[in-house]
Write an enzyme that holds these catalytic residues in place. Structure first.
Site, PDB file in Angstrom:
ATOM      1  N   ARG A 164       0.431  -1.371   0.208  1.00 30.01           N
ATOM      2  CA  ARG A 164       0.197  -0.409   0.290  1.00 30.01           C
ATOM      3  C   ARG A 164       0.676   1.691  -0.027  1.00 30.01           C
ATOM      4  O   ARG A 164       0.369   2.651   0.761  1.00 30.01           O
ATOM      5  CB  ARG A 164      -0.663   0.120   1.482  1.00 30.01           C
ATOM      6  CG  ARG A 164      -1.830  -1.273   1.321  1.00 30.01           C
ATOM      7  CD  ARG A 164      -2.945  -1.309   0.393  1.00 30.01           C
ATOM      8  NE  ARG A 164      -4.314  -1.859   0.261  1.00 30.01           N
ATOM      9  CZ  ARG A 164      -4.523  -3.210   0.548  1.00 30.01           C
ATOM     10  NH1 ARG A 164      -3.071  -3.886  -1.421  1.00 30.01           N
ATOM     11  NH2 ARG A 164      -4.680  -3.753   0.298  1.00 30.01           N
ATOM     12  N   SER A 238     -10.891  -1.337   3.070  1.00 28.67           N
ATOM     13  CA  SER A 238     -10.159  -1.656   4.867  1.00 28.67           C
ATOM     14  C   SER A 238      -9.583   0.026   5.410  1.00 28.67           C
ATOM     15  O   SER A 238      -9.616   0.682   4.670  1.00 28.67           O
ATOM     16  CB  SER A 238      -8.489  -2.031   3.903  1.00 28.67           C
ATOM     17  OG  SER A 238      -8.717  -3.393   3.619  1.00 28.67           O
ATOM     18  N   GLU A 334      -5.170   3.476   6.041  1.00 31.36           N
ATOM     19  CA  GLU A 334      -5.367   3.444   4.490  1.00 31.36           C
ATOM     20  C   GLU A 334      -6.159   4.245   3.334  1.00 31.36           C
ATOM     21  O   GLU A 334      -4.923   4.514   3.133  1.00 31.36           O
ATOM     22  CB  GLU A 334      -5.842   1.879   3.985  1.00 31.36           C
ATOM     23  CG  GLU A 334      -4.868   1.258   3.368  1.00 31.36           C
ATOM     24  CD  GLU A 334      -5.752   0.539   2.157  1.00 31.36           C
ATOM     25  OE1 GLU A 334      -5.707   1.514   1.314  1.00 31.36           O
ATOM     26  OE2 GLU A 334      -6.215  -0.354   2.112  1.00 31.36           O
TER      27      GLU A 334
HETATM   28  N1  EPU Z   1     -10.175 -11.182  10.021  1.00 36.52           N
HETATM   29  C1  EPU Z   1     -10.715 -11.613  11.349  1.00 36.52           C
HETATM   30  N2  EPU Z   1     -11.195 -10.628  11.882  1.00 36.52           N
HETATM   31  C2  EPU Z   1     -12.058 -10.485  10.691  1.00 36.52           C
HETATM   32  C3  EPU Z   1     -11.620 -10.107   8.585  1.00 36.52           C
HETATM   33  C4  EPU Z   1     -11.004 -10.951   8.882  1.00 36.52           C
HETATM   34  O1  EPU Z   1      -9.930 -11.583  12.302  1.00 36.52           O
HETATM   35  O2  EPU Z   1     -13.698  -9.765  10.583  1.00 36.52           O
HETATM   36  C5  EPU Z   1      -8.623 -12.330  10.080  1.00 36.52           C
HETATM   37  C6  EPU Z   1      -8.616 -13.717   9.849  1.00 36.52           C
HETATM   38  O3  EPU Z   1      -7.526 -14.365   9.995  1.00 36.52           O
HETATM   39  C7  EPU Z   1      -8.826 -13.388   7.964  1.00 36.52           C
HETATM   40  C8  EPU Z   1      -7.725 -12.638   8.148  1.00 36.52           C
HETATM   41  O4  EPU Z   1      -7.995 -11.389   9.210  1.00 36.52           O
HETATM   42  O5  EPU Z   1      -7.902 -14.125   7.470  1.00 36.52           O
HETATM   43  C9  EPU Z   1      -7.342 -11.386   6.724  1.00 36.52           C
HETATM   44  O6  EPU Z   1      -8.796 -11.435   6.081  1.00 36.52           O
HETATM   45  P1  EPU Z   1      -8.596 -10.783   4.564  1.00 36.52           P
HETATM   46  O7  EPU Z   1      -8.624 -11.163   4.267  1.00 36.52           O
HETATM   47  O8  EPU Z   1     -10.136 -10.266   4.193  1.00 36.52           O
HETATM   48  O9  EPU Z   1      -8.052  -9.557   4.518  1.00 36.52           O
HETATM   49  P2  EPU Z   1      -7.938  -8.522   4.940  1.00 36.52           P
HETATM   50  O10 EPU Z   1      -6.012  -8.660   5.212  1.00 36.52           O
HETATM   51  O11 EPU Z   1      -8.338  -8.272   6.227  1.00 36.52           O
HETATM   52  C10 EPU Z   1      -6.800  -6.907   2.602  1.00 36.52           C
HETATM   53  C11 EPU Z   1      -6.982  -6.247   1.728  1.00 36.52           C
HETATM   54  C12 EPU Z   1      -7.800  -5.951   1.628  1.00 36.52           C
HETATM   55  C13 EPU Z   1      -8.163  -6.744   0.304  1.00 36.52           C
HETATM   56  C14 EPU Z   1      -8.083  -8.604   0.796  1.00 36.52           C
HETATM   57  C15 EPU Z   1      -7.935  -9.714   0.247  1.00 36.52           C
HETATM   58  C16 EPU Z   1      -5.438  -4.322   3.353  1.00 36.52           C
HETATM   59  C17 EPU Z   1      -5.639  -2.602   4.590  1.00 36.52           C
HETATM   60  N3  EPU Z   1      -6.556  -5.021   2.748  1.00 36.52           N
HETATM   61  O12 EPU Z   1      -7.401  -7.239   4.128  1.00 36.52           O
HETATM   62  O13 EPU Z   1      -8.163  -4.794   0.490  1.00 36.52           O
HETATM   63  O14 EPU Z   1      -8.914  -7.035  -0.448  1.00 36.52           O
HETATM   64  O15 EPU Z   1      -6.951  -8.520   2.274  1.00 36.52           O
HETATM   65  O16 EPU Z   1      -6.960 -10.306  -0.511  1.00 36.52           O
HETATM   66  O17 EPU Z   1      -4.370  -5.022   3.027  1.00 36.52           O
HETATM   67  C18 EPU Z   1      -8.816  -1.913   0.340  1.00 36.52           C
HETATM   68  O18 EPU Z   1      -7.445  -2.509   0.571  1.00 36.52           O
HETATM   69  O19 EPU Z   1      -9.979  -1.817   0.707  1.00 36.52           O
HETATM   70  C19 EPU Z   1      -8.720  -3.798   0.346  1.00 36.52           C
HETATM   71  C20 EPU Z   1     -10.243  -4.453   0.614  1.00 36.52           C
END
Ligand code: EPU
Length: 339
Positions: A164, A238, A334
């Site tokens: 990012r 996010s 972000e």
């Molecule tokens: N998780 C929780 N609680 C929740 C949701 C997730 O504990 O409510 C934990 C779970 O362990 C899960 C992990 O967080 O495995 C990761 O969650 P997720 O795969 O939904 O991805 P994220 O890390 O929260 C990132 C990006 C997203 C992107 C997703 C999928 C960032 C800041 N965000 O989210 O990007 O869509 O991965 O690759 O890196 C954005 O930038 O706006 C965005 C949506």
């Protein structure tokens, strides 16, 4: 080019915040942008360039000129046996570019399906999802300097892409208008289905040799199941970045929370999902006034209707504070906060 006065920005930010800008205009060509810089900027005390408005939180009325980027288009500029170079103008919707590539079987950005926002915003924060980042296919971009109005080509190696991050959020912050982005895509695509639920969806559909269209469809399905459509529930994706911490810090947290999810990074640090940290602090699905953290993805802060930008920002600061006092980790927004 018409300059309008006292316009609501509600249709131009995905949080759906109803603030007003003093001045507003649209740019539809390079010439429009050059004209603004050389002949108009001197009359305004500040300006804000908006694409899809999908990564901003507008806290107050804007006492300056808002410029809506409507420079659109997609062109094939070069090809060889294995690859195509696709140039897209910065006001093009990112997902339209993804669909164009998927429909032509040009592989590389199908995992980035349905990310809101415009092509011009993509390199700013090196958008990423489902195991792929923009930098993986990025070739170069053309930008216009916001004082001299001169064009400059930025090749990938000077853009300082990180998680990012890019040069446009750091040393060159506020200095350039991104005019077009060129990606190098594969004519013999190899799919990337390793992340999260993509493989699960392919298995459910009995797809053993997935095409990039199958990957794109799976990503769309996952996103639609977890992430609310901003047209129905205001949000900017996010809200915070996933923090990268020293190994010793992650190990200390894991002693108290053995189920903590974590990812090892090549630099020896550990990435902890911000969504998990926020959920542990009890914010998931919690509504406070007109705002709160989404029930299906704790990392999303949403506008339940008429939240003000300041109300959302105050809520985000409360979330940030509680994560810091519980885990000692300071979450970094972000989203761009425009105060
Ligand atoms: N998780 C929780 N609680 C929740 C949701 C997730 O504990 O409510 C934990 C779970 O362990 C899960 C992990 O967080 O495995 C990761 O969650 P997720 O795969 O939904 O991805 P994220 O890390 O929260 C990132 C990006 C997203 C992107 C997703 C999928 C960032 C800041 N965000 O989210 O990007 O869509 O991965 O690759 O890196 C954005 O930038 O706006 C965005 C949506």
């Amino acid at each position: 080019m018409a300059i309008l006065e006292y316009l609501s920005l509600k249709p131009h930010n995905t949080f759906g915040i109803d603030v007003c800008t003093h001045y507003f205009t649209r740019v539809q060509s390079k010439q429009d942008m050059i004209h603004l810089i050389t002949d108009e900027f001197q009359y305004y005390n500040k300006y804000l360039i908006i694409g899809g408005g999908s990564n901003i939180l507008l806290c107050n009325d804007f006492d300056g000129l808002v410029i809506l980027n409507e420079i659109e288009g997609i062109e094939l500029v070069k090809e060889d046996e294995d690859a195509v170079w696709i140039k897209s103008y910065s006001g093009t919707k990112w997902h339209d570019l993804v669909l164009y590539c998927v429909n032509n079987n040009y592989g590389g950005i199908e995992n980035l399906s349905l990310i809101p926002g415009t092509v011009g915003a993509a390199p700013m924060q090196n958008i990423g999802a489902y195991g792929v980042e923009l930098k993986d296919t990025f070739d170069s971009l053309e930008a216009i300097h916001l004082i001299s109005a001169e064009s400059k080509i930025f090749k990938k190696d000077v853009c300082q892409f990180g998680y990012r991050e890019s040069i446009f959020k750091n040393t060159e912050k506020g200095n350039y208008f991104i005019y077009s982005v060129t990606l190098k895509l594969s004519k013999k695509p190899k799919v990337n289905s390793t992340y999260g639920d993509i493989q699960k969806i392919l298995d459910e559909k009995n797809i053993s040799v997935p095409t990039i269209k199958d990957i794109s469809d799976a990503v769309i399905e996952i996103r639609q199941s977890k992430l609310p459509d901003p047209k129905e529930l205001g949000n900017a994706g996010s809200f915070f970045k996933n923090p990268e911490v020293e190994k010793s810090i992650a190990e200390k947290i894991q002693q108290d929370f053995p189920s903590m999810p974590k990812y090892d990074l090549p630099n020896g640090k550990i990435k902890i999902p911000a969504a998990w940290l926020i959920e542990q602090c009890g914010w998931k699905g919690k509504q406070i006034g007109q705002t709160g953290n989404h029930a299906k993805q704790a990392l999303l802060i949403v506008n339940y209707g008429n939240a003000s930008g300041n109300e959302i920002w105050q809520h985000a600061l409360n979330v940030q504070k509680s994560v810091e006092s519980t885990f000692g980790i300071l979450l970094e927004p972000e989203v761009n906060i425009i105060t």
